[in-house]
Design a protein around this motif. Structure first.
Motif, mmCIF file in Angstrom:
data_model
loop_
_atom_site.group_PDB
_atom_site.id
_atom_site.type_symbol
_atom_site.label_atom_id
_atom_site.label_comp_id
_atom_site.label_asym_id
_atom_site.label_seq_id
_atom_site.Cartn_x
_atom_site.Cartn_y
_atom_site.Cartn_z
ATOM 1 N N ASP A 1 0.805 -1.227 0.000
ATOM 2 C CA ASP A 1 0.000 0.000 0.000
ATOM 3 C C ASP A 1 0.836 1.274 0.000
ATOM 4 O O ASP A 1 0.311 2.362 -0.273
ATOM 5 C CB ASP A 1 -0.928 0.038 1.219
ATOM 6 N N LEU A 2 2.113 1.143 0.318
ATOM 7 C CA LEU A 2 2.985 2.320 0.292
ATOM 8 C C LEU A 2 3.493 2.643 -1.109
ATOM 9 O O LEU A 2 4.150 3.662 -1.312
ATOM 10 C CB LEU A 2 4.176 2.112 1.230
ATOM 11 N N SER A 3 3.220 1.795 -2.071
ATOM 12 C CA SER A 3 3.638 2.055 -3.446
ATOM 13 C C SER A 3 2.999 3.346 -3.936
ATOM 14 O O SER A 3 1.769 3.473 -3.959
ATOM 15 C CB SER A 3 3.241 0.892 -4.358
ATOM 16 N N ALA A 4 3.834 4.306 -4.323
ATOM 17 C CA ALA A 4 3.359 5.637 -4.734
ATOM 18 C C ALA A 4 4.598 6.442 -5.105
ATOM 19 O O ALA A 4 5.724 5.967 -4.993
ATOM 20 C CB ALA A 4 2.604 6.329 -3.599
ATOM 21 N N THR A 5 4.375 7.674 -5.528
ATOM 22 C CA THR A 5 5.501 8.600 -5.726
ATOM 23 C C THR A 5 5.498 9.595 -4.574
ATOM 24 O O THR A 5 4.448 10.141 -4.230
ATOM 25 C CB THR A 5 5.386 9.332 -7.072
ATOM 26 N N TYR A 6 6.665 9.821 -4.005
ATOM 27 C CA TYR A 6 6.811 10.705 -2.854
ATOM 28 C C TYR A 6 7.612 11.936 -3.262
ATOM 29 O O TYR A 6 8.680 11.825 -3.860
ATOM 30 C CB TYR A 6 7.512 9.972 -1.702
ATOM 31 N N PHE A 7 7.060 13.094 -2.936
ATOM 32 C CA PHE A 7 7.710 14.361 -3.251
ATOM 33 C C PHE A 7 8.051 15.100 -1.960
ATOM 34 O O PHE A 7 7.240 15.133 -1.031
ATOM 35 C CB PHE A 7 6.782 15.277 -4.056
ATOM 36 N N CYS A 8 9.235 15.702 -1.940
ATOM 37 C CA CYS A 8 9.510 16.688 -0.910
ATOM 38 C C CYS A 8 9.425 18.073 -1.552
ATOM 39 O O CYS A 8 9.588 18.217 -2.766
ATOM 40 C CB CYS A 8 10.869 16.474 -0.258
ATOM 41 N N ALA A 9 9.145 19.068 -0.740
ATOM 42 C CA ALA A 9 9.052 20.444 -1.228
ATOM 43 C C ALA A 9 9.555 21.376 -0.131
ATOM 44 O O ALA A 9 9.343 21.126 1.053
ATOM 45 C CB ALA A 9 7.619 20.793 -1.614
ATOM 46 N N VAL A 10 10.234 22.428 -0.569
ATOM 47 C CA VAL A 10 10.818 23.392 0.353
ATOM 48 C C VAL A 10 10.258 24.764 0.039
ATOM 49 O O VAL A 10 10.095 25.107 -1.136
ATOM 50 C CB VAL A 10 12.356 23.384 0.203
ATOM 51 N N ASP A 11 9.995 25.542 1.050
ATOM 52 C CA ASP A 11 9.481 26.882 0.762
ATOM 53 C C ASP A 11 10.644 27.835 0.532
ATOM 54 O O ASP A 11 11.790 27.549 0.856
ATOM 55 C CB ASP A 11 8.588 27.371 1.894
ATOM 56 N N THR A 12 10.339 28.969 -0.055
ATOM 57 C CA THR A 12 11.389 29.911 -0.414
ATOM 58 C C THR A 12 11.590 30.978 0.645
ATOM 59 O O THR A 12 12.215 31.978 0.399
ATOM 60 C CB THR A 12 11.049 30.578 -1.764
ATOM 61 N N ARG A 13 11.033 30.784 1.778
ATOM 62 C CA ARG A 13 11.213 31.610 2.980
ATOM 63 C C ARG A 13 10.586 32.992 2.872
ATOM 64 O O ARG A 13 9.962 33.458 3.792
ATOM 65 C CB ARG A 13 12.686 31.757 3.319
ATOM 66 N N ASP A 14 10.819 33.693 1.780
ATOM 67 C CA ASP A 14 10.289 35.051 1.658
ATOM 68 C C ASP A 14 8.901 35.087 1.035
ATOM 69 O O ASP A 14 8.230 36.083 1.084
ATOM 70 C CB ASP A 14 11.227 35.909 0.803
#
Lengths: 111, 113
Positions: free
Chosen positions: A82-95
């Motif tokens: 059930d964990l089969s999937a695509t995982y994305f990380c994302a970072v904010d640009t602070r400002d």
């Protein structure tokens, strides 16, 4: 320019095994987000990490953030199909409220 | 629960056609975003908006425009569709305060022939 790199890009693992997905980013940021995407579906929020040393766990997934190393990890414990999937990380640009996404890690768990 | 809807799940258009993709959210969020998703490239920001009638270019705005006449609605416009705009388009919405989390719509898979 903020860049976000994930590795591996593709991960095929057997049920019951453990593994870690890595997310590196290039400039200072205090906020990191993990999303899951099932095939043909949209992105679902998994974790929001808001400070150095933050750790969050949900079921077999645990995410952590090291802002000094500019690194986040998503650890998978005893994988199930059930964990089969695509995982994305994302970072904010602070400002701003913009997010910069990594290229994604496609996880495939087989019996 | 935040609900973000997109006007179509699948769309097929011809080269040169004008294409409208619409996104509607029901949670009174200030921020709205349009991304495209391509294999191996992740999500790339096309345009975003902080408020009604306000828009900001993202990382890949060329060939696109947007419209936000009402707070809940954010439209992406392809003035003259081209085959390299074949992609998955994702709309997202978010609050304008900490922790700035974004919530995504179901996506529109656009094919330009």
């Amino acid at each position: 320019e903020l860049k976000v790199e994930q590795n591996p890009l593709f991960l095929s693992m057997q049920e019951g095994k453990n593994y870690t997905i890595y997310c590196n980013y290039s400039t200072t940021s205090d906020r990191l987000y993990w999303y899951r995407q099932d095939p043909g579906k949209s992105l679902e929020s998994l974790f929001v990490l808001l400070s150095n040393g933050a750790v969050k766990q949900e079921g077999r997934l645990m995410a952590s953030l090291d802002t000094k190393a500019r690194l986040s990890t998503l650890h998978i414990t005893a994988a199930v199909h059930d964990l089969s999937a695509t995982y994305f990380c994302a970072v904010d640009t602070r400002d701003t409220d913009k997010l910069i996404f990594g290229t994604g890690t496609r996880l495939q768990v087989f019996p | 629960d935040v609900k973000v809807t997109q006007s179509s799940r699948y769309l097929v258009k011809r080269t040169g056609e004008k294409v409208f993709l619409e996104c509607v959210q029901d949670m009174d969020h200030e921020n709205m975003f349009w991304y495209r998703q391509d294999p191996g490239l992740g999500l790339r920001l096309i345009y975003f908006s902080y408020d009604v009638k306000m828009k900001e270019k993202g990382d890949i705005p060329e060939g696109y425009s947007v419209s936000r006449e009402k707070k809940e609605r954010f439209s992406l416009i392809l003035e003259s569709a081209s085959t390299n705009q074949t992609s998955m388009y994702l709309c997202a919405t978010g609050v304008a305060f900490f922790p700035y989390e974004q919530y995504f719509g179901p996506g529109t898979r656009l094919t330009v022939t």
